[in-house]
Structure formats: C-alpha cells, structure tokens
Design an enzyme around this catalytic site. Structure first.
Site, short mmCIF file in Angstrom:
data_model
loop_
_atom_site.label_atom_id
_atom_site.label_comp_id
_atom_site.label_asym_id
_atom_site.label_seq_id
_atom_site.Cartn_x
_atom_site.Cartn_y
_atom_site.Cartn_z
N CYS A 81 37.04 -15.64 -1.62
CA CYS A 81 38.28 -16.24 -2.13
C CYS A 81 39.52 -15.75 -1.39
O CYS A 81 40.45 -16.52 -1.15
CB CYS A 81 38.42 -16.01 -3.63
SG CYS A 81 38.34 -14.29 -4.17
N ASP A 208 43.60 -22.63 -6.68
CA ASP A 208 42.43 -21.76 -6.90
C ASP A 208 41.35 -22.07 -5.87
O ASP A 208 40.81 -23.18 -5.85
CB ASP A 208 41.92 -22.01 -8.32
CG ASP A 208 40.78 -21.09 -8.72
OD1 ASP A 208 40.18 -20.45 -7.84
OD2 ASP A 208 40.47 -21.03 -9.93
N HIS A 210 38.27 -21.16 -5.72
CA HIS A 210 36.90 -20.93 -6.19
C HIS A 210 36.08 -22.20 -6.38
O HIS A 210 34.92 -22.11 -6.81
CB HIS A 210 36.93 -20.10 -7.47
CG HIS A 210 37.47 -18.73 -7.28
ND1 HIS A 210 38.83 -18.44 -7.35
CD2 HIS A 210 36.85 -17.55 -7.00
CE1 HIS A 210 39.00 -17.16 -7.12
NE2 HIS A 210 37.83 -16.60 -6.90
#
Length: 250
Positions: A81, A208, A210
């Site tokens: 990440c 994000d 992810h």
C-alpha cells in the site's frame, strides 16, 4: 524506530514474482508507454462534499492516477500500500510537469526498492522483499526522482489530527499535491487528496490503495468507497500518524 520498521518486524522477507497480469490487462510498468492510460485519472472528480455545512474546502490542483494493489499485474496485497500511494503521488508529479519537460513515469515496485537500496536507506536484502514502507521512504523517493523535498508532519495520536487540518488546507492551497498518510496502529497507507472543515469536525478526502481486482471506473470506485470522504473522528484515535507533504510548485 520508523513506522515502516515497526511494521516490517512482522513480515518475513520473501521473493516476489514481479510478473503476471490482472484480468487480462496488458502488464503496465514504468517503462511502458501505457502507464498514463491504464489507470483512473482524478478518481475523486464529481464526488459530493461530505456535508452541506462545510466552511472550508481544499483539494489537489492538477491530476493524479489511482494506483492500487495489483494494478500492474503484481500481487502486492498485504505489503504494497505504501508503494502504491507513492506511485499515485509520483503520477501527480508527472502529469503536472510543463509540456516542455519529458515526464518521468512513476517508479515500479521493484524500482522503488532499488532506489532505496542505492541511496543507502535499505540493505541489499530489501530487494525482492515484501517489507512495508512509509512516509519517510516516500519523501526519499520523491526527492530522488523528482527533486521535490517533502515535509513530514507527525501527529502523536488521532485525537490531535484536527490540529493538523490547517496544515493540510495550507498545503493544498500553496502546493496542490497529494499527501501520503500512515501510522502505527492504523498502519494502512492512504493518499489524502483534500480536506473539508466544518464546525463539528473535519473530513479528509482519502484515496485508498487497497483495492484489488479488475479495473473499476470512477463511479464504481466512489460508490465502493475506495475514494471517499472520511471524518477525522472516524480514524484510529490511539494511533500516531505521519503525513508526507511534497513541497511542490503549484
């Protein structure tokens, strides 16, 4: 001990298969001319404000791409990440270059590791590993590749994040570039593309990294929450946070 070092203690160093494809996509690397066409640009565009009573609202200037787990055919779930957030930040650097300057594509995962070893931040054993990296490493990469210094803002715990909101407003109005955020208890790297302040608390515009799977369009990314407004109060109030603010020219 840095945030990356703390997290790396729980991860074994393993070899990585750097190849592969995702859902039949053509593999995208830093040396592939398709790097700026295969990913969603400005995934936050069109997203509504989090509240009707926002008193102040600041977002990035220019454009950036949404990098996420597996977007280039490399399965980096569970460790990549921070790398993906760096790539999103680097894409802003590339897309914000004057037309007269040939853009330097965002670095691949392996290139990020090679750079950190070459400049002496990491040992040779870091190459090909699954070690996490954080805001400090992000500042080294952006400085090395794009000659952009970074400011690291340390927030002792989530309860004090509201105190950093003014820094974020100032950054977006002065520099306009995406920010990287990471912590210890909340050790999931995330990009910050904006900030909204209201009387009863602030919101961060979070991108994000992810997500893993077949490409999604902008609307789907927003609907599924991969790009969304998060209230500062919803973040881990007991985690420290570090913010990497690239001191770019707006």
């Amino acid at each position: 001990m840095s945030e990356a070092e703390q997290r790396a203690l729980s991860h074994k160093t393993e070899g990585i298969d750097w190849g592969g494809q995702v859902c039949g996509q053509t593999q995208m690397t830093a040396n592939n001319n398709s790097w700026n066409h295969a990913l969603v640009k400005n995934a936050h565009d069109g997203l509504s404000l989090p509240s009707s009573d926002c008193e102040r609202y600041s977002v990035i200037s220019g454009e950036c791409l949404y990098y996420h787990y597996g977007c280039d055919g490399k399965d980096d779930r569970g460790w990549g990440c921070g790398y993906r957030t760096i790539q999103t930040m680097a894409s802003w650097m590339c897309l914000s270059q004057p037309l007269s300057v040939s853009p330097r594509p965002p670095p691949s995962l392996s290139e990020i590791q090679q750079i950190l070893v070459r400049i002496g931040d990491k040992p040779d054993s870091f190459l090909g590993s699954r070690e996490w990296i954080g805001t400090f490493e992000a500042s080294l990469i952006l400085d090395e590749l794009y000659d952009v210094p970074c400011r690291i803002v340390h927030v002792r715990h989530g309860k004090e994040l509201e105190l950093a909101v003014e820094d974020l407003h100032s950054h977006f109005s002065t520099h306009g570039s995406p920010i990287m955020m990471g912590g210890d208890r909340d050790n999931s790297s995330k990009g910050i593309l904006g900030v909204c302040t209201r009387k009863k608390g602030s919101y961060l515009l979070v991108i994000d990294p992810h997500y893993f799977g077949c490409p999604l369009d902008k609307n789907s990314l927003q609907k599924q929450g991969w790009v969304s407004w998060k209230s500062v109060a919803s973040l881990d109030q007991c985690s420290f946070y570090n913010l990497c603010l690239p001191l770019t020219v707006k």
